[in-house]
Design a protein around this motif. Structure first.
Motif, PDB file in Angstrom:
ATOM      1  N   LYS A   1      23.084 -19.569 -24.092  1.00 48.39           N
ATOM      2  CA  LYS A   1      23.493 -19.253 -22.728  1.00 48.39           C
ATOM      3  C   LYS A   1      23.943 -20.514 -22.007  1.00 48.39           C
ATOM      4  O   LYS A   1      24.938 -20.501 -21.266  1.00 48.39           O
TER       5      LYS A   1
ATOM      6  N   ASN B   1      27.566 -20.958 -20.329  1.00 47.86           N
ATOM      7  CA  ASN B   1      27.683 -21.249 -18.895  1.00 47.86           C
ATOM      8  C   ASN B   1      28.519 -22.494 -18.653  1.00 47.86           C
ATOM      9  O   ASN B   1      29.332 -22.551 -17.722  1.00 47.86           O
TER      10      ASN B   1
ATOM     11  N   SER C   1      26.160 -14.548 -19.548  1.00 43.32           N
ATOM     12  CA  SER C   1      26.462 -15.781 -18.812  1.00 43.32           C
ATOM     13  C   SER C   1      26.648 -15.473 -17.328  1.00 43.32           C
ATOM     14  O   SER C   1      27.589 -14.800 -16.933  1.00 43.32           O
ATOM     15  N   GLU C   2      25.727 -15.993 -16.524  1.00 38.40           N
ATOM     16  CA  GLU C   2      25.857 -15.816 -15.081  1.00 38.40           C
ATOM     17  C   GLU C   2      27.132 -16.465 -14.560  1.00 38.40           C
ATOM     18  O   GLU C   2      27.768 -15.962 -13.637  1.00 38.40           O
ATOM     19  N   GLU C   3      27.518 -17.571 -15.180  1.00 43.25           N
ATOM     20  CA  GLU C   3      28.713 -18.302 -14.753  1.00 43.25           C
ATOM     21  C   GLU C   3      29.968 -17.473 -14.984  1.00 43.25           C
ATOM     22  O   GLU C   3      30.886 -17.461 -14.154  1.00 43.25           O
TER      23      GLU C   3
ATOM     24  N   LEU D   1      30.217 -14.148 -15.028  1.00 37.93           N
ATOM     25  CA  LEU D   1      30.253 -13.056 -14.054  1.00 37.93           C
ATOM     26  C   LEU D   1      30.567 -13.568 -12.657  1.00 37.93           C
ATOM     27  O   LEU D   1      31.272 -12.909 -11.888  1.00 37.93           O
ATOM     28  N   GLU D   2      30.077 -14.756 -12.342  1.00 42.17           N
ATOM     29  CA  GLU D   2      30.364 -15.343 -11.029  1.00 42.17           C
ATOM     30  C   GLU D   2      31.843 -15.676 -10.914  1.00 42.17           C
ATOM     31  O   GLU D   2      32.470 -15.417  -9.877  1.00 42.17           O
TER      32      GLU D   2
ATOM     33  N   LYS E   1      26.501  -6.440 -14.805  1.00 41.25           N
ATOM     34  CA  LYS E   1      25.140  -6.511 -15.324  1.00 41.25           C
ATOM     35  C   LYS E   1      25.031  -7.752 -16.197  1.00 41.25           C
ATOM     36  O   LYS E   1      25.898  -7.992 -17.039  1.00 41.25           O
ATOM     37  N   CYS E   2      23.971  -8.533 -15.982  1.00 34.47           N
ATOM     38  CA  CYS E   2      23.748  -9.748 -16.763  1.00 34.47           C
ATOM     39  C   CYS E   2      22.534  -9.537 -17.657  1.00 34.47           C
ATOM     40  O   CYS E   2      21.415  -9.314 -17.168  1.00 34.47           O
TER      41      CYS E   2
END
Length: 210
Positions: A5, A9, A68-70, A72-73, A85-86
């Motif tokens: 992850k 990211n 990856s939160e990055e 989706l952001e 959804k993460c």
């Protein structure tokens, strides 16, 4: 933080910090996609949002998923009212049984061990409705421009390439992987949206109802 992850990211924070661009590989499935006009399509491993953007522009509702939160952001910068959804695919899919007609996994199903990949496919099968469609593209063993045969071998055609886990498939392996599905399409194609030509398998399969 999970090492993989963290790697992704960092990628999405840098190299892929640009407007998503898509190719038209989904065009041939228009009739099947139309069956899901009123049911959200799951974009599994949406990454920078190439297929999410393609679908939204054509009027489909999409659930964009990535671990990856990055990623989706970044995607949220390019389209409004995203349903995201993460989660990590290895932990299962956070969806009800028989809840969607179409799931897409574009270049996101080739980062796992063989057992993990089989487990993820069982989850995809669980979530799909009767005769539901799964569309995916995965690395080919002929994808020499993007690491085929390189790195430390973990399993057959599965490598650690400078810390990044990556799998490459041949046709025999794919037919084994999807032996409990109805294969509608399987072919090795070129993808030309990157700096170098990428060789990937494209697969369309339907859920069998036993």
């Amino acid at each position: 933080m999970d090492q993989q992850k963290d790697i992704w990211n960092k990628i999405y924070d840098g190299v892929l910090n640009k407007m998503p661009t898509y190719d038209l590989w989904l065009d041939k499935y228009e009739k099947e996609l139309m069956k899901s006009k009123d049911i959200p399509i799951i974009d599994l491993g949406c990454g920078s949002g190439n297929d999410t953007l393609y679908l939204i522009e054509r009027g489909y509702e999409v659930i964009s998923c990535d671990f990856s939160e990055e990623a989706l952001e970044k995607l949220s910068h390019y389209t409004n009212n995203l349903n995201i959804k993460c989660f990590d695919f290895k932990d299962g899919l956070p969806f009800e049984n028989n809840s969607t007609q179409v799931i897409i996994s574009d270049l996101s199903l080739h980062y796992f061990t063989w057992n993990e990949t089989q487990s993820i496919l069982r989850e995809i099968n669980r979530v799909l409705m009767k005769e539901g469609l799964f569309l995916c593209r995965v690395n080919s063993t002929n994808d020499e421009n993007y690491g085929a045969g390189e790195g430390l071998s973990i399993e057959e055609n599965y490598y650690n390439i400078e810390g990044k886990l990556k799998r490459f498939f041949n046709e025999k392996q794919l037919r084994e992987l999807f032996k409990e599905w109805k294969i509608e399409y399987i072919n090795e194609n070129e993808i030309n949206r990157y700096k170098k030509v990428k060789i990937a398998w494209e697969i369309a399969v339907k859920k069998l109802n036993k």
